[in-house]
Structures are given as structure tokens and as C-alpha cells.
Design an enzyme around this catalytic site. Structure first.
Site, PDB file in Angstrom:
ATOM      1  N   ASP A  89      61.317  39.997   5.326  1.00  0.00           N
ATOM      2  CA  ASP A  89      62.554  39.220   5.442  1.00  0.00           C
ATOM      3  C   ASP A  89      62.198  37.740   5.574  1.00  0.00           C
ATOM      4  OD1 ASP A  89      65.580  39.764   7.442  1.00  0.00           O
ATOM      5  OD2 ASP A  89      65.173  38.641   5.592  1.00  0.00           O
ATOM      6  N   CYS A 113      69.839  43.596   0.337  1.00  0.00           N
ATOM      7  CA  CYS A 113      68.660  43.480   1.175  1.00  0.00           C
ATOM      8  C   CYS A 113      69.188  43.749   2.590  1.00  0.00           C
ATOM      9  CB  CYS A 113      67.958  42.136   1.013  1.00  0.00           C
ATOM     10  SG  CYS A 113      69.034  40.743   0.666  1.00  0.00           S
ATOM     11  N   SER A 114      69.004  42.806   3.536  1.00  0.00           N
ATOM     12  CA  SER A 114      69.604  43.039   4.848  1.00  0.00           C
ATOM     13  C   SER A 114      70.916  42.261   4.957  1.00  0.00           C
ATOM     14  CB  SER A 114      68.642  42.607   5.968  1.00  0.00           C
ATOM     15  OG  SER A 114      69.230  42.857   7.221  1.00  0.00           O
ATOM     16  N   ALA A 115      70.842  40.936   4.710  1.00  0.00           N
ATOM     17  CA  ALA A 115      72.074  40.130   4.701  1.00  0.00           C
ATOM     18  C   ALA A 115      72.685  40.076   3.305  1.00  0.00           C
ATOM     19  CB  ALA A 115      71.769  38.709   5.175  1.00  0.00           C
ATOM     20  N   GLY A 116      71.868  40.396   2.284  1.00  0.00           N
ATOM     21  CA  GLY A 116      72.372  40.362   0.904  1.00  0.00           C
ATOM     22  C   GLY A 116      72.487  38.947   0.373  1.00  0.00           C
ATOM     23  N   VAL A 117      71.526  38.082   0.739  1.00  0.00           N
ATOM     24  CA  VAL A 117      71.577  36.697   0.235  1.00  0.00           C
ATOM     25  C   VAL A 117      70.195  36.200  -0.216  1.00  0.00           C
ATOM     26  CG1 VAL A 117      73.664  36.086   1.537  1.00  0.00           C
ATOM     27  CG2 VAL A 117      71.442  35.664   2.579  1.00  0.00           C
ATOM     28  N   ARG A 158      66.682  37.643  -0.367  1.00  0.00           N
ATOM     29  CA  ARG A 158      65.892  38.452  -1.298  1.00  0.00           C
ATOM     30  C   ARG A 158      66.730  38.898  -2.500  1.00  0.00           C
ATOM     31  NH1 ARG A 158      63.460  42.105   3.536  1.00  0.00           N
ATOM     32  NH2 ARG A 158      65.540  41.591   4.330  1.00  0.00           N
ATOM     33  N   SER A 159      68.002  39.176  -2.271  1.00  0.00           N
ATOM     34  CA  SER A 159      68.890  39.601  -3.375  1.00  0.00           C
ATOM     35  C   SER A 159      69.055  38.475  -4.396  1.00  0.00           C
ATOM     36  CB  SER A 159      70.254  40.024  -2.825  1.00  0.00           C
ATOM     37  OG  SER A 159      70.123  41.159  -1.981  1.00  0.00           O
ATOM     38  N   GLN A 192      67.670  32.173  -0.156  1.00  0.00           N
ATOM     39  CA  GLN A 192      67.935  31.588   1.155  1.00  0.00           C
ATOM     40  C   GLN A 192      66.943  30.503   1.548  1.00  0.00           C
ATOM     41  OE1 GLN A 192      66.981  33.956   4.445  1.00  0.00           O
ATOM     42  NE2 GLN A 192      68.287  32.874   5.887  1.00  0.00           N
TER      43      GLN A 192
END
Ligand SMILES: CCc1ccc(NS(=O)(=O)O)cc1
Length: 308
Positions: A207, A239-243, A245-246, A283
């Protein structure tokens, strides 16, 4: 409109320049050298200019009291204008809500459905989104637990027994394991309908960071693209927050297709367009630079096509 000269002497009306910065592919190596000089000074400058893009857009539905618990992070909310709407359930307030936005890809303005890593309490909504959007591919870019913290619910079965998530049954048909990712096929059933949906799970992307080595991401994008044709959409990416890595994954997927047909590549413009649809796509500055490094590796022929 007045004209502006880009750094490789392209002239563009000012109305365009602030949203796109195309670079000639045959000049990309020089461009990378110039941007990365003095400890990535120009990369930092350019990434900073993306900071406020899209941030003036409302997120009213995400902020409704009935929807607040459905957000993994209070500061990562979907813009109203591009959010995915679930089929409402009776008169249940907020039943159409999920933390997910349509984001443009190379093949379509709504090629990707980008979402947060499902919560245990929202995983039934996640599967409803997969079904109702008619998606046939899910890209997962996080592990469920990283450094002892939950990043994403294990929203799919642990074994080959079918599991119901709401009124959708999910069964693992097969799974192929590789050093940095797993590729599975799920059978989804809802009522008397059946669909196969593929799951591409990248398992070694920390992350807030980048894969190590960064260009392993090129091989994952290629492993995905070899199995999913450009007309299959939307593709669910999380991903986790979807910002972070996505967004990085989607940007790389776009440029690997674009360089096959164009003399230019516009990484700034792609990130700009994504951030108009979902907050913070790509990000960190390190992720932004990683995209450039991956493209450089491809253009310098270092990333040959690897068949698995
Ligand atoms: C602070 C909220 C936040 C958490 C995690 C991430 N990273 S991720 O978007 O790559 O999952 C981005 C933002």
C-alpha cells in the site's frame, strides 16, 4: 484562443494545455531524463499540478448518514456524477449506494468500475455491482491484510464450495498461482442465470508504494490483457481505498495500448481525466513516476513479451 508551445515544440490552445501534456514517444527517454533530474524535481512539480483536479465535485450520496458506514475511508468518497448506482431495493434509503466510480480506459469512457476493497458489511453490495454491471473481470491489487491491518474483506470463497453473498452464489472453478499474482475463474449464479467472472489478484504491491521491481506491473497488465478482450467492460478494479494502486494500474493499461497506435503518450492527461471521475487516482508521486519507469522499460525493449 492563445497558443502554448509544449516542451517538444507542439502548439496547443491554452484551453487544452492544462488538461493534457502529450509527449512524443521517440522523445520519451529524454523527457524522462529531464523530469527526473535534480531528484525528480519536474515530476514533483507536475504531480503537484494534479492535486486539486476534480475536488470541487459533490459527493452528497456518500455523505448521507445511511451511507457513511459503507465507506472504508471517510476521506475517499465517490463523486455523485460518476458513481455506480445499484438497483434500488424497495424504498430502502441508500440501497443504490456503493463506493465506486466509472473511470475511463483506452477502450471506453466507462471501461473501469473502480471501487474500494469491500468491507465485510458491503461485500454483498460488491457482488451486486459485479452482477448488475455485467462485469466479467475483477482486478484486485491489495492483500486482505497488510502489516496486520485489514485492507480488504475476503469477499470470495476460501474453497470450491459455492457461497451465497446476498442472492448471488459464487463458486471458485479454478485458480492458477504465480509468484506475484493469482488468476481464478468464478461461477456466479443469480436465479437461473450463470456467468463466469475472472479474478486477477496481484499479491505483492505494498500500500502507498509500487511493485518491486516496478516493471513487474507490466507483466501483470499483460497477463490480464491476454485474457480479457477490449470489448469486455466494465472491468471492476479495486485495491484498499480504490485510488492509488487502482489508478496506477489503469494508467499503465491505457498507455500500453496507446503506444501501439500513437506517436504520443499523455500520462498527465490520463491521470487528469481519471481524477475528474474519482478522487486521488494515482495517489503518490512514486506511483506517478513508476508509470513513467514502466513505459521507459517497454520502449527500451527491456520488457519483452513473456508467455505464461
Ligand atoms: C487514507 C486512505 C487511503 C488508504 C489507502 C490508499 N491506498 S490504495 O488506494 O492503493 O489502496 C489510499 C488512500
Amino acid at each position: 484562443a492563445t497558443e502554448t508551445r509544449t516542451n517538444d515544440n507542439m502548439s496547443l490552445p491554452d484551453s487544452i494545455i492544462e488538461t493534457s501534456r502529450p509527449v512524443r514517444i521517440d522523445n520519451f527517454s529524454n523527457h524522462y531524463r529531464m523530469m527526473s533530474a535534480d531528484s525528480d524535481f519536474r515530476f514533483s512539480e507536475e504531480f503537484e499540478e494534479l492535486k486539486h483536479v476534480g475536488r470541487d465535485q459533490p459527493c452528497t450520496f456518500a455523505d448521507l448518514p445511511c451511507n457513511r458506514p459503507k465507506n472504508r475511508f471517510t476521506n475517499i468518497l465517490p463523486y455523485d456524477h460518476s458513481r455506480f448506482k445499484l438497483q434500488p431495493v424497495d424504498d430502502e434509503e441508500g440501497s443504490d449506494y456503493i463506493n465506486a466510480n466509472y473511470v475511463p480506459g483506452y477502450n471506453s469512457p466507462r471501461e473501469f468500475l473502480v471501487t474500494q476493497g469491500p468491507l465485510h458489511s458491503t461485500r454483498d453490495d460488491f457482488w451486486r455491482m459485479v452482477w448488475e454491471s455485467n462485469s466479467r473481470a475483477i482486478i484486485m491489487l491489495t492483500r486482505c491484510v497488510e502489516k496486520g491491518r485489514e485492507k480488504c474483506d475476503h469477499y470470495w470463497p476460501y474453497d470450491t464450495m459455492p457461497v451465497y453473498y446476498g442472492d448471488i452464489s459464487v463458486q471458485i472453478l479454478n485458480e492458477s498461482r504465480y509468484p506475484d499474482w493469482n488468476i481464478s475463474e468464478f461461477m456466479l449464479c443469480r436465479g437461473d442465470q450463470q456467468r463466469v467472472t475472472r479474478h486477477f489478484h496481484f499479491t505483492t504491491w505494498p500500500d502507498f508504494g509500487v511493485p518491486n521491481p516496478p516493471h513487474i506491473l507490466i507483466r501483470f497488465v499483460r497477463a490480464f490483457r491476454e485474457r480479457v478482450s477490449p470489448d469486455q467492460k466494465p472491468i471492476v478494479v479495486h485495491c484498499s481505498a480504490g485510488v492509488g494502486r487502482s489508478g496506477t494500474f489503469i494508467c499503465l493499461d491505457r498507455i500500453l495500448q496507446q503506444i501501439l497506435v500513437s506517436d504520443y503518450v499523455d500520462i498527465f492527461g490520463i491521470v487528469y481525466a481519471m481524477r475528474k471521475e474519482r478522487v486521488w487516482m494515482v495517489q503518490t508521486e512514486q506511483q506517478y513516476i513508476c508509470i513513467h519507469q514502466c513505459l521507459l522499460a517497454v520502449l527500451e525493449g527491456k520488457e519483452l513479451k513473456i508467455k505464461y
